[in-house]
Scaffold this active site. Structure first.
Site, PDB file in Angstrom:
ATOM      1  N   GLU A 293      -5.863 -32.653  40.426  1.00  0.00           N
ATOM      2  CA  GLU A 293      -5.886 -34.305  39.773  1.00  0.00           C
ATOM      3  C   GLU A 293      -5.814 -35.628  40.481  1.00  0.00           C
ATOM      4  OE1 GLU A 293      -6.239 -34.442  36.475  1.00  0.00           O
ATOM      5  OE2 GLU A 293      -6.303 -31.962  35.814  1.00  0.00           O
TER       6      GLU A 293
ATOM      7  N   GLU B   4     -12.101 -31.615  30.881  1.00  0.00           N
ATOM      8  CA  GLU B   4     -13.174 -31.135  32.102  1.00  0.00           C
ATOM      9  C   GLU B   4     -14.237 -29.756  31.987  1.00  0.00           C
ATOM     10  OE1 GLU B   4     -10.449 -30.983  33.449  1.00  0.00           O
ATOM     11  OE2 GLU B   4     -10.033 -30.403  35.215  1.00  0.00           O
TER      12      GLU B   4
ATOM     13  N   GLN C  85      -7.242 -24.927  30.072  1.00  0.00           N
ATOM     14  CA  GLN C  85      -6.031 -25.145  31.001  1.00  0.00           C
ATOM     15  C   GLN C  85      -4.305 -25.743  30.091  1.00  0.00           C
ATOM     16  OE1 GLN C  85      -7.641 -28.606  32.386  1.00  0.00           O
ATOM     17  NE2 GLN C  85      -6.277 -28.190  34.329  1.00  0.00           N
TER      18      GLN C  85
ATOM     19  N   TYR D 151      -1.345 -36.385  39.234  1.00  0.00           N
ATOM     20  CA  TYR D 151      -2.454 -37.567  38.955  1.00  0.00           C
ATOM     21  C   TYR D 151      -2.264 -39.040  39.661  1.00  0.00           C
ATOM     22  CZ  TYR D 151      -3.693 -35.363  35.380  1.00  0.00           C
ATOM     23  OH  TYR D 151      -3.757 -34.823  33.893  1.00  0.00           O
TER      24      TYR D 151
ATOM     25  N   ASP E 199       2.153 -25.953  32.574  1.00  0.00           N
ATOM     26  CA  ASP E 199       2.829 -27.176  32.346  1.00  0.00           C
ATOM     27  C   ASP E 199       3.477 -28.487  32.491  1.00  0.00           C
ATOM     28  OD1 ASP E 199       1.036 -28.186  29.720  1.00  0.00           O
ATOM     29  OD2 ASP E 199       2.892 -28.337  28.333  1.00  0.00           O
TER      30      ASP E 199
END
Ligand code: BES
Ligand code: ZN
Length: 620
Positions: free
Chosen positions: A335, A288, A158, A402, A394
């Protein structure tokens, strides 16, 4: 939003009924992913058979990726993403060689690999070798492991690094199943994001199978001297032999977490759930990877205080791995949902006040993040829906996705009640399992769910306020933690010049200490630093979160006592979430910059590309 994007936003497209007797024809038109060259509307992959061998001496993986494909229309070519791969040969179904070429190239996206296919082509095999500097791969020397005897390799795919080790349609909008056969040195065990062995065998060749469709960013491989310890009949932990017991102790509640998660939002879809604790250079807290979460050893705090990270990665088994963000612009769907789910798991296991501590820490981080994005002229990145075209995905990895994502979902929960929100979430995960979702699709789904089931009309303005507006809405949910209120009282009394004393903090957990540290005054005298240090014994802490928070305060206030500890922490840890605040604090002064540079020169060989890519630009 321009016209092009609006037109492109059609995900579930044309259902054309020409006349009543003809069967319905559905064409799924996928919106263009700005971070992949692939053109899945023309030809897309459905299954990968990967055969590879891992060579530590040359730091190369040699492999064949055989992709089953599906075509729409007669495109004549299929397009893959590749980054730094040396492609030896490409063949079609019956080993018949075919023409291929590299098309566009770019620093962020890598190379467009175009392969000629025929209308009847069902499989494409790509024979290739990775580059020693492949961005997903980190090759560790024996010295960089806990055991110091064997080398170690792990991948981090990722967001768009899978293409540096497997030629793939490297977009989260594309799902495929896979199987693999991997040969490694005989002393080492190989593990993937798939069905896994639990011990080494004599041949050094391991077979894997992933029957549930996944996206390429979830392809993962780890190779090292690792052993396994079960936790329940469907979960366990892998780690270097010297760490495996410690890890199993730390994650003792794993089965409770899985069961709790299932009670909340439906059955776990991936059969087993294991965790591998990687060497400290792993650039993230956790990743994950399906069936096998990759985790940093910095969560082994010795007191189980950092296990919400495992709840987080586990939650991704629903939010992300089951319902996947369509493109990295929709990253908050992965997220934000996961932080919400993680917090709910923690609440279920450890109670409301525990979860509210986590939520309060998140809110403070979120406010700080918004401030620093604004200061860096990146206010547009404080919207939930991002526009990362032409940039690295990124750049979207901030507390916005989040924690603003978390607070948005919590605001819907609070507005109409938890029961309704839980029913929605369960249905959202079930109905959209193994598919990708974009922000528009989410909005449509939840709106029609609330309308149909509860006769509640969710307002457009609510969505707009969170999704396409910068910053944090003023009426955001307010977490309330009685445990943190006590910390606030201690802080207030100290600020009123009453001394700190140990009885005030005798039952504080890591979270209370973090809240304390994050709410100290910006600047402290040497005397105050000493008083605070003797109150919390921070300079002797072995907890990575505390070391980082206290390290930042120590740098800001020239508290020299912490210097050696900060230096060795930076050299021995590769987790970007810890490196960033420490280096960034040093970079604020000229002296600090020199110090950062000196430490970085020593530490850089221990870091993964994900970290060096961030810090090379900053630390010059
Ligand atoms: N999927 C992320 C890690 C990630 C994000 C890798 C984007 C590459 C690009 C993972 O689930 C994650 O969020 N990890 C966090 C832990 C968490 C508790 C917030 C981390 O690594 O700090
Ligand atoms: Zn995550």
């Amino acid at each position: 939003m321009n016209i092009k994007t609006i037109t492109a936003l059609i995900v579930v497209a044309a259902v054309m009924t020409r006349c009543a007797t003809q069967p319905k024809q559905e064409t799924i038109v996928m919106k263009k992913d700005p971070h992949s060259y692939s053109r899945p509307n023309e030809a897309k992959v459905t299954h990968l058979s990967w055969k590879a061998s891992v060579d530590f001496d040359s730091k190369k993986i040699s492999g064949t990726a055989k992709w089953k494909i599906e075509q729409q229309g007669n495109p004549g070519v299929i397009v893959f993403d590749s980054k730094g791969l040396s492609i030896a040969k490409v063949t079609l179904d019956n080993d018949e060689a075919t023409y291929f070429k590299i098309g566009q190239k770019n620093e962020i996206l890598g190379e467009e690999l175009i392969v000629s296919i025929k209308p009847e082509t069902k499989a494409v095999s790509i024979e290739y070798v990775t580059d020693p500097s492949a961005e997903a791969l980190q090759w560790l020397s024996a010295q960089q492991t806990a055991g110091k005897k064997f080398p170690f390799l792990f991948t981090q795919s990722q967001a768009i690094l899978a293409r540096s080790w497997v030629p793939s349609q490297d977009s989260p909008g594309i799902h495929f199943t896979y199987d693999a056969e991997v040969s490694v040195p005989k002393d080492l065990l190989a593990l993937m994001s798939a069905s896994n062995p639990q011990q080494k065998n004599e041949t050094g060749t391991y077979k894997f199978e992933m029957k549930q469709p996944i996206s390429s960013y979830l392809l993962a491989l780890a190779v090292g001297d690792v052993s396994f310890k079960p936790i329940s009949n469907r979960s366990g932990v892998y780690a270097e032999p010297s760490l495996v017991d410690t890890a199993a102790w730390e994650f003792a509640d794993l089965e409770k977490m899985i069961a709790g998660a299932e009670e909340l939002y439906g059955p776990y879809a991936w059969e087993r759930y294991d965790v591998i604790v990687l060497p400290p250079s792993f650039p993230f807290g956790g990743m994950e990877n399906p069936r096998l979460t990759f985790a940093t050893p910095t969560i082994l705090s010795g007191d189980r205080s950092l296990t919400s990270l495992i709840a987080h990665e586990l939650a991704h088994s629903w939010s992300g791995n089951l319902v996947t963000n369509s493109t990295w612009n929709d990253f908050w769907l992965n997220e934000g949902f996961t932080v919400y789910f993680e917090t709910r798991i923690m609440e279920k296991l450890y109670g409301k006040d525990y979860a509210e501590m986590l939520a309060s820490l998140n809110l403070q981080d979120l406010k700080d993040e918004i401030e620093s994005l604004n200061a860096a002229n990146l206010s547009a990145d404080t919207k939930l829906l991002l526009n990362l075209e032409g940039r690295s995905p990124d750049d979207g990895v901030t507390d916005i996705a989040y924690n603003k994502g978390y607070y948005f979902l919590r605001s819907i929960e609070e507005a109409h009640g938890r029961d309704k929100f839980d029913a929605f979430l369960k249905s959202y995960f079930t109905e959209n399992a193994f598919k990708s979702m974009d922000t528009e699709g989410f909005k449509n789904y939840i709106t029609s769910y609330y309308q149909t089931n509860f006769n509640i009309g969710l307002k457009d303005s609510t969505f707009n306020k969170w999704i396409v507006t910068e910053g944090l809405p003023a009426d955001h949910p307010q977490p309330s933690s009685t445990r943190f209120k006590k910390v606030d009282e201690v802080l207030a009394s100290w600020k009123a010049e009453k001394p700190l004393d140990a009885t005030q903090s005798k039952d504080w957990s890591t979270h209370e200490w973090l809240h304390f540290l994050k709410n100290l005054p910006e600047t402290l005298t040497q005397e105050q630093m000493k008083a605070v240090d003797s109150f919390g014994n921070f300079s002797n802490s072995g907890n990575s979160e505390i070391i980082t928070a206290w390290g930042v305060i120590s740098i800001r206030n020239n508290y020299a006592k912490m210097n050696p500890k900060i230096e060795s922490f930076l050299i021995n840890t590769g987790r970007r979430k810890f490196l960033s605040p420490l280096y960034n604090e040093m970079l604020k002064t000229e002296d600090g910059r020199r110090r950062a540079k000196a430490i970085y020169d020593k530490a850089r060989p221990n870091y993964h590309f994900v970290a060096t890519n961030t810090f090379d630009k900053l630390i010059k």
